[in-house]
Motif scaffolding. Structure first.
Motif, PDB file in Angstrom:
ATOM      1  N   PRO A 326     -21.740  25.880  -0.250  1.00  0.00           N
ATOM      2  CA  PRO A 326     -22.650  24.749  -0.041  1.00  0.00           C
ATOM      3  C   PRO A 326     -22.043  23.374  -0.317  1.00  0.00           C
ATOM      4  CG  PRO A 326     -23.163  25.866  -2.092  1.00  0.00           C
ATOM      5  CD  PRO A 326     -22.121  26.694  -1.421  1.00  0.00           C
ATOM      6  N   THR A 327     -20.879  23.346  -0.971  1.00  0.00           N
ATOM      7  CA  THR A 327     -20.293  22.065  -1.372  1.00  0.00           C
ATOM      8  C   THR A 327     -18.856  21.950  -0.889  1.00  0.00           C
ATOM      9  OG1 THR A 327     -21.655  22.063  -3.369  1.00  0.00           O
ATOM     10  CG2 THR A 327     -19.788  20.556  -3.327  1.00  0.00           C
ATOM     11  N   ALA A 328     -18.494  20.770  -0.428  1.00  0.00           N
ATOM     12  CA  ALA A 328     -17.099  20.442  -0.102  1.00  0.00           C
ATOM     13  C   ALA A 328     -16.628  19.396  -1.101  1.00  0.00           C
ATOM     14  CB  ALA A 328     -16.983  19.912   1.310  1.00  0.00           C
ATOM     15  N   THR A 329     -15.354  19.458  -1.496  1.00  0.00           N
ATOM     16  CA  THR A 329     -14.827  18.508  -2.481  1.00  0.00           C
ATOM     17  C   THR A 329     -13.485  17.954  -2.025  1.00  0.00           C
ATOM     18  OG1 THR A 329     -13.745  20.279  -3.747  1.00  0.00           O
ATOM     19  CG2 THR A 329     -15.982  19.648  -4.404  1.00  0.00           C
ATOM     20  N   PHE A 330     -13.272  16.701  -2.385  1.00  0.00           N
ATOM     21  CA  PHE A 330     -11.961  16.079  -2.210  1.00  0.00           C
ATOM     22  C   PHE A 330     -11.506  15.572  -3.567  1.00  0.00           C
ATOM     23  CE2 PHE A 330      -9.433  12.197  -1.760  1.00  0.00           C
ATOM     24  CZ  PHE A 330      -8.351  12.696  -1.040  1.00  0.00           C
ATOM     25  N   LYS A 331     -10.290  15.943  -3.949  1.00  0.00           N
ATOM     26  CA  LYS A 331      -9.743  15.502  -5.229  1.00  0.00           C
ATOM     27  C   LYS A 331      -8.353  14.930  -5.022  1.00  0.00           C
ATOM     28  CE  LYS A 331     -12.250  18.903  -8.037  1.00  0.00           C
ATOM     29  NZ  LYS A 331     -12.140  20.000  -9.043  1.00  0.00           N
ATOM     30  N   ALA A 332      -8.119  13.793  -5.650  1.00  0.00           N
ATOM     31  CA  ALA A 332      -6.800  13.158  -5.567  1.00  0.00           C
ATOM     32  C   ALA A 332      -6.441  12.557  -6.919  1.00  0.00           C
ATOM     33  CB  ALA A 332      -6.795  12.083  -4.486  1.00  0.00           C
ATOM     34  N   THR A 333      -5.177  12.669  -7.276  1.00  0.00           N
ATOM     35  CA  THR A 333      -4.651  12.046  -8.491  1.00  0.00           C
ATOM     36  C   THR A 333      -3.586  11.051  -8.063  1.00  0.00           C
ATOM     37  OG1 THR A 333      -5.063  14.023  -9.795  1.00  0.00           O
ATOM     38  CG2 THR A 333      -3.515  12.427 -10.697  1.00  0.00           C
ATOM     39  N   GLY A 334      -3.885   9.781  -8.270  1.00  0.00           N
ATOM     40  CA  GLY A 334      -2.965   8.738  -7.850  1.00  0.00           C
ATOM     41  C   GLY A 334      -3.255   8.249  -6.447  1.00  0.00           C
ATOM     42  N   ALA A 335      -2.964   6.990  -6.200  1.00  0.00           N
ATOM     43  CA  ALA A 335      -3.111   6.367  -4.882  1.00  0.00           C
ATOM     44  C   ALA A 335      -1.963   5.390  -4.702  1.00  0.00           C
ATOM     45  CB  ALA A 335      -4.452   5.667  -4.754  1.00  0.00           C
ATOM     46  N   GLN A 336      -1.750   4.954  -3.472  1.00  0.00           N
ATOM     47  CA  GLN A 336      -0.680   4.003  -3.171  1.00  0.00           C
ATOM     48  C   GLN A 336      -1.259   2.813  -2.434  1.00  0.00           C
ATOM     49  OE1 GLN A 336      -0.209   7.348  -1.615  1.00  0.00           O
ATOM     50  NE2 GLN A 336       0.202   7.974  -3.721  1.00  0.00           N
ATOM     51  N   GLN A 337      -0.784   1.633  -2.801  1.00  0.00           N
ATOM     52  CA  GLN A 337      -1.208   0.428  -2.092  1.00  0.00           C
ATOM     53  C   GLN A 337      -0.291   0.234  -0.896  1.00  0.00           C
ATOM     54  OE1 GLN A 337      -1.265  -3.142  -4.452  1.00  0.00           O
ATOM     55  NE2 GLN A 337      -2.544  -4.246  -2.976  1.00  0.00           N
ATOM     56  N   THR A 338      -0.871   0.110   0.304  1.00  0.00           N
ATOM     57  CA  THR A 338      -0.085  -0.048   1.525  1.00  0.00           C
ATOM     58  C   THR A 338      -0.059  -1.486   2.030  1.00  0.00           C
ATOM     59  OG1 THR A 338      -2.013   0.529   2.872  1.00  0.00           O
ATOM     60  CG2 THR A 338      -0.551   2.330   2.224  1.00  0.00           C
ATOM     61  N   ALA A 339      -0.986  -2.299   1.561  1.00  0.00           N
ATOM     62  CA  ALA A 339      -1.079  -3.713   1.924  1.00  0.00           C
ATOM     63  C   ALA A 339      -2.085  -4.328   0.964  1.00  0.00           C
ATOM     64  CB  ALA A 339      -1.522  -3.873   3.371  1.00  0.00           C
ATOM     65  N   PRO A 340      -2.176  -5.639   0.896  1.00  0.00           N
ATOM     66  CA  PRO A 340      -3.172  -6.231   0.003  1.00  0.00           C
ATOM     67  C   PRO A 340      -4.580  -5.719   0.290  1.00  0.00           C
ATOM     68  CG  PRO A 340      -1.638  -7.900   0.761  1.00  0.00           C
ATOM     69  CD  PRO A 340      -1.318  -6.656   1.536  1.00  0.00           C
ATOM     70  N   GLY A 341      -5.186  -5.104  -0.696  1.00  0.00           N
ATOM     71  CA  GLY A 341      -6.538  -4.587  -0.562  1.00  0.00           C
ATOM     72  C   GLY A 341      -6.643  -3.261   0.168  1.00  0.00           C
ATOM     73  N   ARG A 342      -5.516  -2.694   0.616  1.00  0.00           N
ATOM     74  CA  ARG A 342      -5.533  -1.450   1.374  1.00  0.00           C
ATOM     75  C   ARG A 342      -4.757  -0.366   0.625  1.00  0.00           C
ATOM     76  NH1 ARG A 342      -7.110  -2.398   6.748  1.00  0.00           N
ATOM     77  NH2 ARG A 342      -6.119  -0.443   7.410  1.00  0.00           N
ATOM     78  N   TYR A 343      -5.313   0.852   0.632  1.00  0.00           N
ATOM     79  CA  TYR A 343      -4.743   1.945  -0.151  1.00  0.00           C
ATOM     80  C   TYR A 343      -4.816   3.254   0.634  1.00  0.00           C
ATOM     81  CZ  TYR A 343      -5.749  -1.424  -3.870  1.00  0.00           C
ATOM     82  OH  TYR A 343      -5.820  -2.555  -4.642  1.00  0.00           O
ATOM     83  N   ARG A 344      -4.079   4.228   0.128  1.00  0.00           N
ATOM     84  CA  ARG A 344      -4.216   5.581   0.622  1.00  0.00           C
ATOM     85  C   ARG A 344      -4.071   6.527  -0.556  1.00  0.00           C
ATOM     86  NH1 ARG A 344       1.565   6.172   3.716  1.00  0.00           N
ATOM     87  NH2 ARG A 344       2.804   6.815   1.906  1.00  0.00           N
ATOM     88  N   ALA A 345      -4.675   7.696  -0.413  1.00  0.00           N
ATOM     89  CA  ALA A 345      -4.608   8.698  -1.473  1.00  0.00           C
ATOM     90  C   ALA A 345      -4.397  10.067  -0.836  1.00  0.00           C
ATOM     91  CB  ALA A 345      -5.889   8.697  -2.298  1.00  0.00           C
ATOM     92  N   ASP A 346      -3.401  10.787  -1.323  1.00  0.00           N
ATOM     93  CA  ASP A 346      -3.136  12.148  -0.874  1.00  0.00           C
ATOM     94  C   ASP A 346      -3.727  13.115  -1.899  1.00  0.00           C
ATOM     95  OD1 ASP A 346      -1.745  11.327   1.375  1.00  0.00           O
ATOM     96  OD2 ASP A 346       0.152  11.171   0.282  1.00  0.00           O
ATOM     97  N   GLY A 347      -4.616  13.965  -1.425  1.00  0.00           N
ATOM     98  CA  GLY A 347      -5.269  14.893  -2.331  1.00  0.00           C
ATOM     99  C   GLY A 347      -5.493  16.238  -1.675  1.00  0.00           C
ATOM    100  N   THR A 348      -6.521  16.940  -2.134  1.00  0.00           N
ATOM    101  CA  THR A 348      -6.857  18.269  -1.625  1.00  0.00           C
ATOM    102  C   THR A 348      -8.318  18.301  -1.215  1.00  0.00           C
ATOM    103  OG1 THR A 348      -5.223  19.321  -3.076  1.00  0.00           O
ATOM    104  CG2 THR A 348      -6.951  20.731  -2.167  1.00  0.00           C
TER     105      THR A 348
END
Length: 410
Positions: A326-348
């Motif tokens: 019944p539930t989906a989850t996204f988990k990430a530890t750490g993120a990267q800034q790609t431009a001012p105010g913009r980020y990405r996060a690789d998780g599961t």
């Protein structure tokens, strides 16, 4: 003066005939439409059940209202009788086998009669699905043959024998209605052809487009991040960050009014929906995103695309399988800034009990203790077994996920 059928019988006769012509016209196209024919398929079921109900009424009227006497005896009269019996069997058998077909299908598609009245599935075993499917097709062809025989017999009497037989089914012996009522059958057939969707361009060309900075899932074979330009941007940004964070990163509370949506290409169209129930736990210092921890939990039972038919399919095993997951989850530890105010996060991402690497891209705007967050992700549905049945063959391979909400620092 020739005796006529009752007005009720006349109305039912022409109404059922027009609906049957519409059904035949639409039915020829359904198999080739795939998912594009979903709405038309639901209409086909609704009209079929309507024919079934009208036929029951017609049978009752036949027994309780006086009928004109037979005009012929011998083999011609017997043939006319059996054509009538066959037509009644067709009008009952076609919708009943269609109902059985839907009730025994592997993919349980809910039926709402004209989008309003739910129709329960018949309590039949799945083993009879093949029989129901073959019978439905065979009965349709037999019905067409009987329909043509019935018309030929009526024209033989009315034109060749000149006995005015057709006037028994025309109110008031009206010459206008003599042409208008049969014309309604042709119009119904034409309408059925007109509403069949035209051929669509390839689904891949019409799938929702990704932003240039939108991240795709991590390649499972290499477990490496994708575009090289983004990697270079991350490296440059990391080198520029020399300031050491002071204290633990702040936690953020998601404010009411946020949204998580999804969209997938469907043979030239786009199916869009959203989840009404979800939570997010976010700990992140925007100036030091590598310290972030992000957890998003989505109640998959809250998915909706704004269509009762399709919403009824989403919880099933073909799509989200909510009974077991019944539930989906996204988990990430750490993120990267790609431009001012913009980020990405690789998780599961864990969906339908399957966990796979997944990337999200997002932006932060605002200052102080209140920030606005918006972002995207592209989920490859086949990795999670989403859309694994016959009704999903026209869906694009990836689903565009979008989210937007405000967060307040705790």
């Amino acid at each position: 003066m020739m005796q006529r059928y009752s007005l009720t019988a006349i109305i039912l006769h022409w109404a059922i005939a027009a609906l049957l012509a519409f059904q035949i016209s639409v039915g020829w196209a359904l198999e080739s439409l795939g998912a594009r024919g979903f709405s038309l398929y639901q209409l086909h079921k609704s009209v079929g059940i309507t024919i079934l109900l009208l036929t029951f009424v017609r049978i009752v009227v036949r027994f309780y209202k006086p009928r004109p006497a037979k005009l012929e005896r011998g083999w011609q009269g017997a043939l006319a009788l059996w054509v009538h019996v066959g037509l009644y069997a067709f009008m009952l058998g076609a919708p009943l086998t269609g109902w059985a077909l839907v009730s025994t299908a592997k993919v349980k598609v809910p039926t709402l009669i004209f989008g309003l009245i739910p129709l329960p599935h018949l309590p039949l075993p799945a083993s009879v699905h093949g029989l129901a499917e073959n019978s439905h097709g065979l009965i349709a062809w037999l019905g067409i043959a009987l329909f043509l025989l019935h018309v030929a017999g009526a024209l033989r009497h009315h034109v060749l024998m000149g006995d005015g037989l057709i006037y028994r089914m025309i109110p008031g012996r009206s010459r206008v209605l003599l042409f208008v009522l049969p014309a309604l059958i042709l119009v119904a057939f034409a309408v059925g052809r007109m509403i069949v969707p035209a051929a669509a361009p390839d689904a891949a060309a019409t799938a929702p487009a990704a932003d240039e900075d939108e991240a795709a899932p991590i390649d499972n074979a290499t477990n490496a991040a994708v575009p090289e330009q983004a990697a270079n941007a991350t490296t440059n940004t990391a080198e520029a960050e020399t300031e050491t964070p002071v204290g633990p990163p702040p936690a953020w509370s998601v404010q009411p009014g946020g949204k998580i949506g999804f969209a997938v290409g469907n043979d030239g169209d786009t199916i869009s929906g959203s989840f009404s129930r979800w939570t997010a736990d976010i700990v992140m210092d925007p100036d030091h995103p590598d310290s972030a921890t992000i957890t998003v939990s989505i109640d998959m039972t809250s998915a909706s695309v704004g269509d009762a038919y399709k919403d009824g399919m989403l919880p099933g095993d073909e799509f989200f399988g909510v009974a077991a997951h019944p539930t989906a989850t996204f988990k990430a530890t750490g993120a990267q800034q790609t431009a001012p105010g913009r980020y990405r996060a690789d998780g599961t991402l864990t969906l339908k009990g399957i966990s796979k690497p997944q990337r999200i891209s997002f932006t932060l705007s605002g200052t102080g203790k209140t920030r606005s967050i918006s972002g995207t992700a592209r989920v490859t549905r086949a990795l999670f077994g989403v859309g694994n049945g016959d009704s999903s063959t026209s869906l694009a391979p990836s689903v565009a996920v979008t989210f937007a909400f405000k967060a307040k620092q705790k």
